[in-house]
Motif scaffolding. Structure first.
Motif, PDB file in Angstrom:
ATOM      1  N   GLY A  47      46.413  22.656  35.651  1.00  0.00           N
ATOM      2  CA  GLY A  47      46.956  23.371  34.502  1.00  0.00           C
ATOM      3  C   GLY A  47      47.856  24.516  34.916  1.00  0.00           C
ATOM      4  N   GLY A  48      48.164  24.625  36.194  1.00  0.00           N
ATOM      5  CA  GLY A  48      49.118  25.639  36.645  1.00  0.00           C
ATOM      6  C   GLY A  48      48.501  26.997  36.874  1.00  0.00           C
ATOM      7  N   ASN A  49      47.199  27.145  36.620  1.00  0.00           N
ATOM      8  CA  ASN A  49      46.560  28.438  36.865  1.00  0.00           C
ATOM      9  C   ASN A  49      46.251  28.608  38.348  1.00  0.00           C
ATOM     10  N   VAL A  50      45.882  29.831  38.654  1.00  0.00           N
ATOM     11  CA  VAL A  50      45.527  30.133  40.039  1.00  0.00           C
ATOM     12  C   VAL A  50      44.107  30.656  40.049  1.00  0.00           C
ATOM     13  N   MET A  51      43.332  30.229  41.033  1.00  0.00           N
ATOM     14  CA  MET A  51      41.984  30.804  41.127  1.00  0.00           C
ATOM     15  C   MET A  51      41.850  31.594  42.427  1.00  0.00           C
ATOM     16  N   ASN A  52      41.253  32.764  42.290  1.00  0.00           N
ATOM     17  CA  ASN A  52      40.994  33.580  43.477  1.00  0.00           C
ATOM     18  C   ASN A  52      39.733  33.074  44.154  1.00  0.00           C
ATOM     19  N   THR A  53      39.843  32.815  45.427  1.00  0.00           N
ATOM     20  CA  THR A  53      38.693  32.290  46.158  1.00  0.00           C
ATOM     21  C   THR A  53      38.459  33.163  47.387  1.00  0.00           C
ATOM     22  N   ALA A 105      27.555  38.518  63.803  1.00  0.00           N
ATOM     23  CA  ALA A 105      28.876  37.922  63.642  1.00  0.00           C
ATOM     24  C   ALA A 105      29.775  38.823  62.825  1.00  0.00           C
ATOM     25  N   GLY A 106      30.914  39.215  63.413  1.00  0.00           N
ATOM     26  CA  GLY A 106      31.930  39.934  62.654  1.00  0.00           C
ATOM     27  C   GLY A 106      32.717  38.916  61.828  1.00  0.00           C
ATOM     28  N   GLU A 107      33.019  39.249  60.598  1.00  0.00           N
ATOM     29  CA  GLU A 107      33.695  38.279  59.736  1.00  0.00           C
ATOM     30  C   GLU A 107      34.849  38.934  58.997  1.00  0.00           C
ATOM     31  N   VAL A 108      35.922  38.170  58.858  1.00  0.00           N
ATOM     32  CA  VAL A 108      37.063  38.624  58.055  1.00  0.00           C
ATOM     33  C   VAL A 108      36.891  38.046  56.659  1.00  0.00           C
ATOM     34  N   VAL A 109      36.966  38.887  55.644  1.00  0.00           N
ATOM     35  CA  VAL A 109      36.819  38.384  54.274  1.00  0.00           C
ATOM     36  C   VAL A 109      38.068  38.750  53.484  1.00  0.00           C
ATOM     37  N   VAL A 110      38.771  37.739  52.984  1.00  0.00           N
ATOM     38  CA  VAL A 110      39.990  37.980  52.202  1.00  0.00           C
ATOM     39  C   VAL A 110      39.950  37.103  50.952  1.00  0.00           C
ATOM     40  N   LEU A 111      40.833  37.432  50.025  1.00  0.00           N
ATOM     41  CA  LEU A 111      40.963  36.595  48.830  1.00  0.00           C
ATOM     42  C   LEU A 111      42.172  35.699  49.003  1.00  0.00           C
ATOM     43  N   VAL A 112      42.020  34.415  48.686  1.00  0.00           N
ATOM     44  CA  VAL A 112      43.191  33.539  48.714  1.00  0.00           C
ATOM     45  C   VAL A 112      43.391  32.980  47.312  1.00  0.00           C
ATOM     46  N   ALA A 113      44.646  32.819  46.955  1.00  0.00           N
ATOM     47  CA  ALA A 113      44.965  32.269  45.630  1.00  0.00           C
ATOM     48  C   ALA A 113      45.237  30.784  45.790  1.00  0.00           C
ATOM     49  N   LEU A 114      44.442  29.989  45.143  1.00  0.00           N
ATOM     50  CA  LEU A 114      44.606  28.537  45.234  1.00  0.00           C
ATOM     51  C   LEU A 114      45.014  27.997  43.877  1.00  0.00           C
ATOM     52  N   PRO A 115      45.921  26.998  43.857  1.00  0.00           N
ATOM     53  CA  PRO A 115      46.340  26.452  42.570  1.00  0.00           C
ATOM     54  C   PRO A 115      45.190  25.676  41.917  1.00  0.00           C
ATOM     55  N   THR A 125      40.616  22.359  43.554  1.00  0.00           N
ATOM     56  CA  THR A 125      42.025  22.657  43.808  1.00  0.00           C
ATOM     57  C   THR A 125      42.593  21.466  44.594  1.00  0.00           C
ATOM     58  N   PRO A 126      43.871  21.196  44.476  1.00  0.00           N
ATOM     59  CA  PRO A 126      44.433  20.042  45.180  1.00  0.00           C
ATOM     60  C   PRO A 126      44.116  20.089  46.680  1.00  0.00           C
ATOM     61  N   GLY A 127      43.629  18.986  47.202  1.00  0.00           N
ATOM     62  CA  GLY A 127      43.315  18.900  48.625  1.00  0.00           C
ATOM     63  C   GLY A 127      41.925  19.370  48.967  1.00  0.00           C
TER      64      GLY A 127
END
Lengths: 227, 385
Positions: B108-114, B95-105, B155-157
């Motif tokens: 406390g207003g911080n962002v986490m890289n996932t 399986a070929g896979e795309v791997v990226v980082l997304v910033a989720l809120p 994260t919300p949702g």
């Protein structure tokens, strides 16, 4: 003294000098002494006369500057520190003015301490401890700690500790110095019982003439010289 | 030997100083054990993602999937190799896979890289440890995402029926999966093509290839590396995740052990002060013991045993407190992948034993000088004290 029986304690030409910085302080000078086996002898003298030093030499707690100290036929100078410790545990019972009991141990555990240096089993140690406490009349106080005992009782526990290994020699340094008259008499009566009943050799240092009266022979020390 | 109950009762007799010393020692042991458990937890969390039958393909010269980009053709060619396992439908498990980082809120207003993984048809089949715990996996051609269990509620949702927002799109959450405690549990998985197009990637970042047997891994790796058509790096999936864990685990271990070492100096001094006080208050007792025949070494051993008891007690308390940390979950940034990973404290018998030895060692070191002092006391001076 019977010439065929060697003395329990023999001191020959014993001197002790303490060094305070560059100053030499002589404490005992050329003491010659012989104490027979089974004797009860007392040493008296003013403070600083050297009587405690003499007791320390006889009991192997200290070494003479010159001279020979022989106890139970053994020249103590020939023994290393470790050998001297073993020798003391086998041959000497100690009674101190302030009892020197371990406050966190019960009377029976305090009495048992010297037996821990012997190869006796636990059951045998218990039997010896019971017998020693019986001799000093404190069997009913065996589970009490020193803080729960009177001064006289504490000293009797110390006497039980001193006799529990059945030593050749019992050393008592001012054994009644911290006791009231009644307790002191009880302790001295015990000494007489040990002397007459068990034929123990007792050497006692005391300031108290009444205590000294219980001994067979009283020695006087004056400025390190045996009178 | 001086009886042990003499030591225990003497320590109990000075409960306050004994208790404070034990607490000090216990605190250091706690830090020591917790750090080792943390480093082990990181290694366990990241390396659990690896399956011994799987091989990860990356672009040569890269160390992580995030920085990798590979040709689609390469996977098509390599998936026909004889070592590659097949699915029940007869498709090669590659399986070929795309791997990226997304910033989720985050609260406390911080962002986490996932880490977001764009999967393809065989991604789940190639990873037997992945299990859906609710909902389903994303359907191809949709924006649906499945969440690793560690992301739930972070994260919300982030719950089945909710939706995430990133790359200016809405991504409905349709499932939650576990992965044997591995790093995938900190990822969100979406359809590879949709995720790729949302991030402007028209090819996979990496590929996962499942082989028929773990014994074929070396053969397959040699085949990939020997093929002049590709500039790919192949390594077993277990190795890949262990390497991902190494830097972070080593950093935490080194920093933690340094802090433990510095703290231990204070704890040793505390034990030393306590034992000096114990010896000073019992000089006459020690003198009596020597007079009745206990040797210097018995007195030395007695004081050492007493301070060793302080250390053992501190060690047990510290290790127990550290054990309680296994119920604490931690998230941190893996600076090798820049994605947050979730992990716990992982106690092992070796770590607990090391904690006990560390505590005992501190106690014994703290007792050494007071014990030497006690053993060197002149009997006559001690009896006069």
């Amino acid at each position: 003294m019977d010439a065929a029986v060697p003395p329990m304690v023999r001191l020959q030409g014993v001197s002790k000098v303490y060094r305070r910085g560059s100053v030499e302080v002589p404490v005992l000078e050329s003491v010659d002494l012989s104490i027979a086996s089974g004797a009860f002898e007392a040493f008296m003298g003013p403070s600083g006369s050297g009587k405690s030093t003499l007791l320390n030499l006889i009991s192997g707690l200290d070494r003479p500057t010159t001279g020979v100290v022989e106890v139970a036929g053994r020249d103590l100078a020939q023994l290393s520190d470790a050998e001297l410790a073993d020798w003391r545990s086998a041959h000497v019972g100690f009674i101190f003015q302030l009892y020197n009991l371990l406050p966190v141990l019960t009377a029976a555990e305090n009495v048992e301490l010297p037996l821990l240096l012997t190869p006796l089993s636990r059951a045998e140690r218990r039997r010896h401890v019971a017998a020693a406490l019986e001799v000093v009349g404190l069997s009913h106080r065996r589970s009490h700690r020193p803080s729960e005992l009177s001064g006289g009782e504490q000293q009797r526990v110390a006497i039980a500790r001193a006799i529990v290994t059945d030593p050749d020699l019992i050393i008592a340094d001012e054994p009644t110095g911290d006791l009231d008259r009644k307790s002191a008499e009880q302790v001295l009566d015990l000494f007489e019982a040990l002397h007459h009943g068990l034929r123990k050799t007792l050497v006692m240092v005391t300031h108290d003439p009444n205590a000294a009266e219980h001994a067979e022979r009283i020695h006087h020390l004056e400025k390190g010289v045996l009178q | 030997m001086v009886p042990l109950y003499y030591n225990t009762r003497s320590l109990w007799g000075r409960r306050l100083s004994t208790g404070l010393t034990v607490m000090g020692l216990g605190l250091v042991v706690f830090v020591f054990a917790a750090v080792l458990m943390l480093a082990r937890g990181i290694e366990a969390a990241l390396s659990a993602g690896g399956d011994p039958s799987n091989v990860v393909l990356l672009r040569e010269g890269t160390d992580s999937e995030l920085g990798s980009f590979m040709e689609r053709d390469a996977l098509r060619v390599l998936s026909t190799a004889p070592e590659v396992a097949s699915s029940v439908e007869g498709e090669p498990l590659a399986a070929g896979e795309v791997v990226v980082l997304v910033a989720l809120p985050r609260d406390g207003g911080n962002v986490m890289n996932t880490t977001a993984r764009g999967i393809s048809a065989q991604s789940v089949a190639a990873r037997p440890t992945v299990r859906l715990v609710s909902g389903r996996m994303p359907r191809p051609g949709t924006n649906e995402v499945a969440l690793g269990a560690s992301l739930l509620g972070r994260t919300p949702g982030a719950t089945v029926g909710g939706a995430l927002r990133f790359a200016q799109q809405v991504w409905p959450v349709v499932g939650v999966f576990t992965a044997g405690g591995g790093a995938f549990e900190s990822e969100l998985w979406a359809d590879g093509r949709r995720l790729g197009s949302a991030f402007g990637r028209d090819g996979p970042s990496s590929a996962i290839v499942r082989l028929s047997s773990p014994t074929l891994v070396d053969t397959f790796i040699r085949r990939v590396e020997a093929d002049p058509r590709f500039t790919l790096k192949a390594q077993s999936e277990s190795n890949y995740w262990e390497e991902q864990a190494t830097a972070l685990a080593t950093f935490i271990r080194v920093l933690g052990l340094f802090v433990s070492f510095v703290f231990s100096m204070g704890a040793i001094l505390g034990a030393m002060i306590t034992m000096y006080a114990q010896v000073a208050s019992r000089i006459a007792e020690l003198g009596m013991l020597r007079a009745v025949g206990f040797r210097r070494r018995s007195v030395l051993a007695s004081v050492m045993i007493e301070s060793g008891l302080l250390g053992v007690t501190g060690g047990v308390l510290g290790a127990l407190a550290a054990l309680a940390m296994r119920w604490v979950d931690i998230r941190t940034l893996n600076f090798q992948t820049f994605a947050e990973v979730s992990f716990g404290f992982a106690p092992t018998p070796g770590i607990l034993l090391a904690a006990l030895l560390f505590g005992t060692g501190m106690g014994l070191l703290g007792g050494l000088l007071p014990a030497l002092r006690a053993a060197r006391l002149s009997i006559l001076d001690a009896l006069r004290a």
